[in-house]
Design an enzyme around this catalytic site. Structure first.
Site, short mmCIF file in Angstrom:
data_model
loop_
_atom_site.label_atom_id
_atom_site.label_comp_id
_atom_site.label_asym_id
_atom_site.label_seq_id
_atom_site.Cartn_x
_atom_site.Cartn_y
_atom_site.Cartn_z
N TYR A 123 81.88 27.66 63.94
CA TYR A 123 83.26 28.30 64.33
C TYR A 123 83.48 28.42 65.67
CZ TYR A 123 83.76 29.20 59.30
OH TYR A 123 83.94 29.04 58.12
N LYS A 170 69.04 28.14 57.44
CA LYS A 170 68.49 26.75 56.98
C LYS A 170 67.72 26.20 58.01
CE LYS A 170 69.20 23.35 53.74
NZ LYS A 170 68.93 23.45 52.46
N ASP A 203 70.51 27.76 50.47
CA ASP A 203 70.91 27.49 49.05
C ASP A 203 70.50 28.42 48.07
OD1 ASP A 203 69.17 25.90 50.93
OD2 ASP A 203 68.78 24.54 49.48
N ASP A 227 80.83 33.00 55.54
CA ASP A 227 82.00 32.96 54.93
C ASP A 227 82.00 32.12 53.56
OD1 ASP A 227 84.81 32.43 55.15
OD2 ASP A 227 84.96 30.84 56.36
#
Ligand code: NAI
Length: 335
Positions: A123, A170, A203, A227
């Site tokens: 972002y 991740k 995930d 988000d």
């Protein structure tokens, strides 16, 4: 004491739900001098910017704002007002308690908090078209911001009697950027031996949020992951009409719901104002108006338990105004 607070009604359902929050705060007996400031799509049509400097100045002066959602054009057009506000005011911690209300969405009993890094990651807005047909988006990760948000999450856990902070990442794929955030979080965790650090791949975190959400306790994560997980959390507790949020910086704070402008229902007076009312409760706690915050929360829970005056998103037939009047009545009855 009178609090001077900036009110940004926003776009779409923003003016409808923020007006509901104002009424509820008044019913709880808190005196507020609202300074109304406009930002978003409607402002952009009238002026050359969706985020006039006066909005930033007002939040800087008052230190606290309540905000409705602001629309962002998709694909092109101006930058998100929401992202710009968070970056310009350095509101680095986006705190989103995802908490079930008894009587709403009985399949799950959720009580977790998502602490989302609010100023960098994908972002940061560092995008470019390298060649026609080849676009690049840069994910910015700094040790400074990663440590700052981790420290906020651990402090939050201590303050709210939580046992665990789950860092969702991740770093198995983005070894350098998410790896840096992971190392930074591990370093901060050493300062809080009483709180357990759980490291979880994003995930797996999504799956765990559905199967065993409370085991995650306080989730800390970067901007985009936070988000997405926030809306997943909303899905667990009845929908976007329920999850509040706070954007916190060292100097100022803006309180707003997780949801957007809901263009599909805007202007019809049927939106559920619960999320912004819960954001207002967070704001009152921030302002040390704890008794008023408690009164609102108790009345809200009672309204859902009784189940008589509820909005359409959870199967009721009340509109925003009737929902709000009933809540104000319960607050006044309970005080
Ligand atoms: P959205 O959150 O506005 O709506 C998604 C779905 O949830 C819609 O079906 C909507 O009717 C429903 N919904 C949302 N809030 C509700 C409420 N209080 N009561 C009942 N139903 C509710 O998400 P969408 O459609 O992706 O975004 C619309 C606009 O909002 C976009 O321009 C987006 O950029 C902006 N947005 C702004 C945010 C902010 O200001 N913080 C946050 C998220 C989106």
């Amino acid at each position: 004491m009178t609090h001077r607070i900036t009110l940004i009604p926003g776009d779409g359902i923003g003016p409808e739900v923020s007006s509901a929050a104002k009424k509820v705060i008044r019913a709880a007996g808190v005196d507020v001098d609202w300074e109304v400031q406009h930002a978003g799509l409607e402002v952009a049509k009238l002026t050359d910017t969706p985020l006039p400097d006066s909005v930033i100045d007002s939040v800087k002066n008052n230190k606290v704002a309540l905000k409705g959602p602001c629309g962002t054009p998709i694909g092109g057009g101006f930058r998100s007002v929401n992202v710009s506000l968070r970056q310009r005011l350095d509101l680095y911690a986006n705190v989103r308690p995802v908490r079930s209300i008894p009587g709403v969405e009985e399949r799950f009993d959720v009580d977790i908090t998502i602490v989302r890094e609010n100023t960098e990651g994908l972002y940061a807005g560092l995008e470019l078209m390298i060649l026609p047909g080849i676009a690049q988006s840069l994910k910015l990760t700094t040790a400074y911001c990663s440590k700052r948000i981790a420290d906020y999450a651990f402090r939050y856990a201590v303050k709210h009697g939580r046992k665990r902070v789950s860092f969702a990442h991740k770093a198995n794929i983005m070894k350098i950027s998410d790896g840096l955030a992971l190392d930074s979080t591990r370093e901060i965790a050493k300062n809080y031996p009483e709180i357990e650090l759980r490291e979880i791949i994003i995930d797996a975190a999504a799956m765990t949020m559905v199967r065993d959400p409370n085991s995650l306790d306080v989730i800390v994560t970067e901007n985009l992951y936070g988000d997405v997980l926030s809306d997943l959390g909303a899905g667990l507790v009845g929908g976007l009409g329920f999850v509040p949020g706070a954007n916190i910086g060292d100097e100022s704070a803006i309180f707003e719901a997780v949801h957007g402008t809901a263009p599909d229902i805007a202007g019809r007076g049927i939106a559920n104002p619960t999320a912004i009312i819960r954001s207002a409760v967070m704001m009152l706690e921030h302002l040390q108006e704890t008794a008023a915050a408690q009164r609102i929360e108790t009345a809200l829970y009672r309204q859902y338990r009784e189940g008589k005056v509820l909005t359409g998103d959870i199967g009721g037939s009340a509109n925003t105004r009737d929902f709000t009047s009933e809540l104000c009545r319960l607050i006044e009855e309970g005080s």
